[in-house]
Each structure stands twice: as structure tokens, then as C-alpha cells.
Design a protein around this motif. Structure first.
Motif, short mmCIF file in Angstrom:
data_model
loop_
_atom_site.label_atom_id
_atom_site.label_comp_id
_atom_site.label_asym_id
_atom_site.label_seq_id
_atom_site.Cartn_x
_atom_site.Cartn_y
_atom_site.Cartn_z
N PRO A 75 0.89 -1.05 0.02
CA PRO A 75 0.06 -0.03 0.03
C PRO A 75 0.85 1.36 0.05
O PRO A 75 0.21 2.41 -0.15
CB PRO A 75 -0.83 -0.20 1.32
CG PRO A 75 -0.49 -1.40 1.80
CD PRO A 75 0.75 -1.86 1.30
N TYR A 76 2.21 1.19 -0.23
CA TYR A 76 3.16 2.30 0.18
C TYR A 76 3.59 2.84 -1.15
O TYR A 76 4.33 2.11 -1.75
CB TYR A 76 4.23 1.78 1.12
CG TYR A 76 3.60 1.06 2.23
CD1 TYR A 76 3.00 1.67 3.35
CD2 TYR A 76 4.08 -0.15 2.78
CE1 TYR A 76 2.29 1.17 4.25
CE2 TYR A 76 3.53 -0.80 3.71
CZ TYR A 76 2.74 -0.08 4.66
OH TYR A 76 2.14 -0.88 5.70
N PRO A 77 3.43 3.85 -1.33
CA PRO A 77 4.20 4.53 -2.88
C PRO A 77 5.43 4.62 -2.68
O PRO A 77 6.01 4.84 -1.64
CB PRO A 77 3.31 5.86 -2.89
CG PRO A 77 3.23 6.39 -1.46
CD PRO A 77 2.83 5.02 -0.68
N ARG A 78 6.14 4.64 -3.83
CA ARG A 78 7.61 5.00 -3.94
C ARG A 78 7.84 5.85 -5.25
O ARG A 78 7.77 5.09 -6.43
CB ARG A 78 8.20 3.61 -4.06
CG ARG A 78 10.00 3.73 -4.18
CD ARG A 78 10.58 3.08 -5.15
NE ARG A 78 10.51 3.89 -6.65
CZ ARG A 78 10.97 3.19 -7.42
NH1 ARG A 78 11.78 2.21 -7.77
NH2 ARG A 78 10.82 4.00 -8.75
N LYS A 79 8.09 7.14 -4.98
CA LYS A 79 8.12 8.20 -6.05
C LYS A 79 9.78 8.33 -6.00
O LYS A 79 10.35 8.96 -5.12
CB LYS A 79 7.34 9.12 -5.92
CG LYS A 79 6.00 8.90 -6.49
CD LYS A 79 5.18 10.28 -6.45
CE LYS A 79 4.73 10.75 -5.04
NZ LYS A 79 4.07 9.79 -4.20
N ILE A 80 10.33 8.58 -7.23
CA ILE A 80 11.76 8.91 -7.06
C ILE A 80 11.93 9.88 -8.48
O ILE A 80 11.67 9.35 -9.47
CB ILE A 80 12.70 7.45 -7.35
CG1 ILE A 80 12.69 7.01 -6.20
CG2 ILE A 80 14.26 8.26 -7.44
CD1 ILE A 80 13.45 5.56 -6.10
N VAL A 81 12.58 10.93 -8.17
CA VAL A 81 13.10 11.84 -9.38
C VAL A 81 14.33 11.44 -9.71
O VAL A 81 15.32 11.54 -9.09
CB VAL A 81 13.01 13.35 -8.95
CG1 VAL A 81 13.22 14.13 -10.33
CG2 VAL A 81 11.70 13.65 -8.22
N TYR A 82 14.37 11.33 -11.12
CA TYR A 82 15.67 11.06 -11.70
C TYR A 82 16.24 12.04 -12.55
O TYR A 82 15.50 12.44 -13.70
CB TYR A 82 15.67 10.01 -12.65
CG TYR A 82 15.54 8.43 -11.79
CD1 TYR A 82 16.47 7.77 -11.33
CD2 TYR A 82 14.23 7.94 -11.64
CE1 TYR A 82 16.30 6.53 -10.57
CE2 TYR A 82 14.00 6.81 -10.84
CZ TYR A 82 15.34 6.38 -10.25
OH TYR A 82 14.83 4.99 -9.66
N LEU A 83 17.38 12.90 -12.38
CA LEU A 83 18.07 13.70 -13.15
C LEU A 83 19.15 13.07 -14.02
O LEU A 83 20.00 12.35 -13.41
CB LEU A 83 18.76 14.88 -12.54
CG LEU A 83 17.58 16.08 -11.83
CD1 LEU A 83 17.13 15.48 -10.90
CD2 LEU A 83 18.90 17.22 -11.76
N THR A 84 19.00 13.05 -15.32
CA THR A 84 20.31 12.38 -15.93
C THR A 84 21.12 13.60 -16.70
O THR A 84 20.61 14.11 -17.62
CB THR A 84 19.62 11.50 -17.31
OG1 THR A 84 18.78 10.50 -16.57
CG2 THR A 84 20.82 10.89 -17.84
N LEU A 85 22.25 13.48 -15.91
CA LEU A 85 22.81 14.73 -16.10
C LEU A 85 24.25 14.34 -17.17
O LEU A 85 24.83 13.12 -16.67
CB LEU A 85 23.70 15.39 -14.89
CG LEU A 85 22.61 15.87 -14.07
CD1 LEU A 85 23.17 16.33 -12.80
CD2 LEU A 85 21.81 16.99 -14.63
#
Length: 266
Positions: free
Chosen positions: A212-222
Motif C-alpha cells: 500500500p506504500y507509494p515509491r516516487k523517485i525523481v531522476y536527473l540524467t546529467l
């Protein structure tokens, strides 16, 4: 922010670096709220699972102020410039979701394999630097790495367009098994605001999220500016053609936005 000699050595040896407590709760709260808004939008940049749940939102830094600021944040841009020894530009920007119960697998792969085959990137002088927007736990679809696998170079891969809603250049079971026997498998976990940076050739994947637990991750590809892509085949909002070096903003750029939102709400 600059990496220490010990951190640089760890990154070289293992292919990744975990930086806890990089962003405050207030900074993360702004980003999480904006991510949820983006996931509800009907945009071509927002890809969905076969169930309809959000999978990833591309290029949010081009149409959302909070993510524009994150994309030029010195705590993220600085360490990558330090490692490459030159300015960087944004090759790709995405907010990956592992929706509760519906977040699907990301198969075993190397990111640089895709950047080279699909975008014409000359060398693995690009990397992902990821910001946790939710707590990443062992149970809700964490990233899994094979330490030291980046030293194997670019591995043979097949183009999987069937398993999930997003096509990916994936590794076969025999290759993953061999690498795991050599380096093991780790799954870094941590609270919101933690940051992961990892080499473009590091083999990684993530399992489905059936909790039931969300997992959001932001990725910057530099990507190092000198390493700009030569033969892009994907849409500009997936593989950017603007090779302008990123000029880092002030360190309080996100807090400034958080304070403005607080005042507006009063």
C-alpha cells in the motif's frame, strides 16, 4: 556540495553513492505535491502502467517550477560536475512512480546502453542522480544494484517492448546471474530527501510494488556537455537536444518556493 575523497573512491569502486538527508522535509513536500499533480495530467510526457497507474513523467523541469528548480539544484549538479570535471546538461528528467499495488517491474538493464543505442551518446559520461520523494523500503519496489557491474563496460542487451508499458534494453538472465555472483545485489533504502547517484553502466532493476506504500523517485540524467548525443531517435522530451550547460541556482531555491506557497495558502 562537493564529494569527499572517500566518497569519490566509493563511487569509483561500487558504481553508486548514497547521500542521506540531502533535502529537507519541507523541500520534499513541495516536490511530492507537484509530482502528484503532474501524474493526474493528460500529457504525452506522462507514461502509465497497463493498469492506468502512473509509471513515469518525463521533462517535468520544462513545465513545472518546482522541478525546474530541482533540475538546477547545486546539491545535485555540483557532485556530477565534480566527477566529470566539466559542466553538464540535462539529457533526461523523469519522475518515476511505483504506485501502491500497481507499480510494475523495471527489468535488469544499464542506462548507458539505452543512451548509446537510442540517442547516440558517445561515452558513459552521463549518470542518474535520484531524489527519493517517498520513503524507499525493502518492500515497496526499491532500486536494486549489482555493485561493481559498471566495470564490465557496455553489455549485450535485447530490446524488450512487451514486458511493461515502457520499452527497455534489457540483460539476459545468464548475464545478471554471473554479475550477481561476482558483486552481489544491494537495494539502498532511505527516507524522503535521500539521494542516490549511480554510474551509467551500473546494472540495476526494481521489482513490482504490491504494497500500500507509494515509491516516487525523481531522476536527473546529467551528461557532460562534451558528450552530447549525436543521433537521437526518441522524442525531445525523452532525450533532450538542449545542450546548454546548467547554471546551478542558489541552495535555498526550493525553500524559497516552499515559503511562497505557505504564504499564498495563509
Amino acid at each position: 556540495m562537493r564529494l569527499t575523497d572517500a566518497q569519490l573512491k566509493e563511487f569509483d569502486e561500487t558504481g553508486y553513492l548514497f547521500l542521506p538527508d540531502c533535502f529537507s522535509d519541507a523541500e520534499v513536500a513541495v516536490l511530492r505535491e507537484e509530482a502528484e499533480k503532474i501524474y493526474t495530467e493528460d500529457r504525452e510526457e506522462v507514461w502509465r502502467e497497463k493498469s492506468g497507474a502512473p509509471r513515469t513523467a518525463f521533462a517535468a523541469h520544462t513545465y513545472n517550477e518546482a522541478f525546474r528548480r530541482l533540475g538546477a539544484h547545486p546539491r545535485l549538479v555540483g557532485p556530477v560536475c565534480q566527477l566529470f570535471g566539466e559542466p553538464v546538461y540535462m539529457h533526461q528528467f523523469k519522475i518515476n512512480a511505483k504506485a501502491p499495488f500497481d507499480g510494475e517491474v523495471w527489468q535488469w538493464h544499464q542506462d548507458y546502453g539505452t543512451w548509446a543505442r537510442d540517442d547516440g551518446m558517445p561515452e558513459p559520461r552521463a549518470m542518474n542522480i535520484a531524489v527519493f520523494l517517498d520513503e524507499v523500503m525493502a518492500i515497496n519496489g526499491p532500486l536494486m544494484f549489482i555493485p561493481r557491474s559498471h566495470k564490465s563496460g557496455v553489455l549485450e542487451a535485447g530490446h524488450d517492448v512487451q514486458t511493461t508499458s515502457y520499452p527497455l534494453w534489457t540483460l539476459d538472465k545468464e548475464t545478471v546471474t554471473r554479475l550477481a555472483e561476482e558483486g552481489g545485489i544491494v537495494a539502498p533504502t532511505g527516507k524522503p530527501g535521500s539521494v542516490l547517484m549511480f554510474h551509467g553502466n551500473l546494472v540495476h532493476a526494481s521489482p513490482p510494488n504490491i504494497t500500500p506504500y507509494p515509491r516516487k523517485i525523481v531522476y536527473l540524467t546529467l551528461c557532460a556537455v562534451s558528450n552530447y548525443i549525436r543521433k537521437p531517435t526518441r522524442p525531445e522530451w525523452i532525450a533532450h537536444r538542449d545542450f546548454t550547460p546548467i547554471t546551478p541556482l542558489a541552495d535555498d531555491a526550493l525553500m524559497e518556493l516552499a515559503e511562497a506557497k505557505r504564504q499564498a495558502a495563509e
